[in-house]
Scaffold this motif. Structure first.
Motif, PDB file in Angstrom:
ATOM      1  N   PRO A 195      -1.931  56.633  33.899  1.00  0.00           N
ATOM      2  CA  PRO A 195      -1.255  57.368  34.971  1.00  0.00           C
ATOM      3  C   PRO A 195       0.231  57.631  34.672  1.00  0.00           C
ATOM      4  O   PRO A 195       0.788  58.637  35.126  1.00  0.00           O
ATOM      5  N   ILE A 196       0.848  56.769  33.899  1.00  0.00           N
ATOM      6  CA  ILE A 196       2.239  56.998  33.500  1.00  0.00           C
ATOM      7  C   ILE A 196       2.308  58.220  32.587  1.00  0.00           C
ATOM      8  O   ILE A 196       3.188  59.081  32.741  1.00  0.00           O
ATOM      9  N   LEU A 197       1.366  58.320  31.657  1.00  0.00           N
ATOM     10  CA  LEU A 197       1.309  59.501  30.801  1.00  0.00           C
ATOM     11  C   LEU A 197       1.077  60.759  31.631  1.00  0.00           C
ATOM     12  O   LEU A 197       1.665  61.811  31.358  1.00  0.00           O
ATOM     13  N   ALA A 198       0.221  60.658  32.646  1.00  0.00           N
ATOM     14  CA  ALA A 198      -0.040  61.815  33.507  1.00  0.00           C
ATOM     15  C   ALA A 198       1.238  62.245  34.224  1.00  0.00           C
ATOM     16  O   ALA A 198       1.544  63.443  34.308  1.00  0.00           O
TER      17      ALA A 198
ATOM     18  N   GLU B  99       1.355  78.327  27.238  1.00  0.00           N
ATOM     19  CA  GLU B  99       0.052  77.792  27.609  1.00  0.00           C
ATOM     20  C   GLU B  99       0.038  76.276  27.431  1.00  0.00           C
ATOM     21  O   GLU B  99       0.467  75.779  26.390  1.00  0.00           O
ATOM     22  N   LEU B 100      -0.428  75.563  28.456  1.00  0.00           N
ATOM     23  CA  LEU B 100      -0.421  74.104  28.425  1.00  0.00           C
ATOM     24  C   LEU B 100      -1.802  73.554  28.753  1.00  0.00           C
ATOM     25  O   LEU B 100      -2.547  74.151  29.534  1.00  0.00           O
ATOM     26  N   SER B 101      -2.095  72.393  28.180  1.00  0.00           N
ATOM     27  CA  SER B 101      -3.303  71.681  28.592  1.00  0.00           C
ATOM     28  C   SER B 101      -3.083  71.179  30.013  1.00  0.00           C
ATOM     29  O   SER B 101      -1.959  71.175  30.524  1.00  0.00           O
ATOM     30  N   GLN B 102      -4.153  70.759  30.642  1.00  0.00           N
ATOM     31  CA  GLN B 102      -4.014  70.246  31.999  1.00  0.00           C
ATOM     32  C   GLN B 102      -5.030  69.156  32.256  1.00  0.00           C
ATOM     33  O   GLN B 102      -6.087  69.110  31.638  1.00  0.00           O
ATOM     34  N   LEU B 103      -4.683  68.282  33.182  1.00  0.00           N
ATOM     35  CA  LEU B 103      -5.619  67.264  33.642  1.00  0.00           C
ATOM     36  C   LEU B 103      -6.502  67.878  34.707  1.00  0.00           C
ATOM     37  O   LEU B 103      -6.028  68.628  35.553  1.00  0.00           O
ATOM     38  N   VAL B 104      -7.789  67.549  34.661  1.00  0.00           N
ATOM     39  CA  VAL B 104      -8.717  68.006  35.686  1.00  0.00           C
ATOM     40  C   VAL B 104      -9.539  66.835  36.178  1.00  0.00           C
ATOM     41  O   VAL B 104      -9.777  65.863  35.456  1.00  0.00           O
ATOM     42  N   ASN B 105      -9.962  66.920  37.408  1.00  0.00           N
ATOM     43  CA  ASN B 105     -10.858  65.931  37.983  1.00  0.00           C
ATOM     44  C   ASN B 105     -12.245  66.202  37.435  1.00  0.00           C
ATOM     45  O   ASN B 105     -12.789  67.290  37.632  1.00  0.00           O
ATOM     46  N   PRO B 106     -12.863  65.241  36.722  1.00  0.00           N
ATOM     47  CA  PRO B 106     -14.162  65.512  36.101  1.00  0.00           C
ATOM     48  C   PRO B 106     -15.274  65.781  37.126  1.00  0.00           C
ATOM     49  O   PRO B 106     -16.229  66.481  36.825  1.00  0.00           O
ATOM     50  N   ALA B 107     -15.129  65.264  38.328  1.00  0.00           N
ATOM     51  CA  ALA B 107     -16.161  65.476  39.350  1.00  0.00           C
ATOM     52  C   ALA B 107     -16.075  66.869  39.968  1.00  0.00           C
ATOM     53  O   ALA B 107     -17.102  67.471  40.293  1.00  0.00           O
ATOM     54  N   THR B 108     -14.852  67.394  40.113  1.00  0.00           N
ATOM     55  CA  THR B 108     -14.686  68.670  40.811  1.00  0.00           C
ATOM     56  C   THR B 108     -14.217  69.799  39.900  1.00  0.00           C
ATOM     57  O   THR B 108     -14.339  70.969  40.262  1.00  0.00           O
TER      58      THR B 108
END
Length: 145
Positions: free
Chosen positions: A91-94, A108-117
């Motif tokens: 979470p610190i990295l996030a 253009e950037l990568s992104q975190l996504v919720n794997p469920a949604t």
């Protein structure tokens, strides 16, 4: 930089930086969170020199953030797995990623996504007790007496 002094002082920020405070270490942990475990995977992903990668993996293992496990005897090969301490760092990295997106986010950037949604995750830092977003207005550092 005196790592011994950093890791034993009263400041928890300096103690954290003593363990994972360089860019290579943070990026190794990022890649470990993406499922990479092997030396060559880290080396290819990061474009890091093998001697630097070896030193960082050793330091992260000694710090208890990664665990080194043998997966092949012939030839001898090890993998590096996140420990609970390493998982706690994600979470610190996030949050660092969100800061980077906000303050150095052109292109253009990568992104975190919720794997469920599949929805984009926007990392924030909150006070566990109150649920409030941390800001200079609701926090201050107090040193031990």
């Amino acid at each position: 930089m005196d790592i011994e002094k950093l890791s034993s002082g009263t400041c928890p920020i300096s103690r954290a930086l003593a363990l994972v405070g360089d860019a290579w270490s943070a990026l190794i942990l990022r890649d470990a969170s993406r499922g990479m475990t092997q030396f060559d995977q880290f080396r290819t992903s990061l474009g890091i020199a093998p001697n630097i990668l070896s030193r960082r993996l050793k330091a992260l293992t000694e710090a208890g953030v990664l665990e080194k496990r043998r997966y092949s005897e012939r030839p001898p090969r090890d993998e590096y797995i996140l420990t609970p301490a390493g998982t706690d760092f994600l979470p610190i990295l996030a949050a660092m990623g969100e800061w980077g997106r906000r303050h150095n986010g052109a292109g253009e950037l990568s992104q975190l996504v919720n794997p469920a949604t599949g929805a984009r995750v926007e990392a924030v830092v909150v006070d566990r007790a109150t649920g409030e977003l941390l800001s200079p207005a609701n926090m201050r550092l107090e040193m031990p007496a």
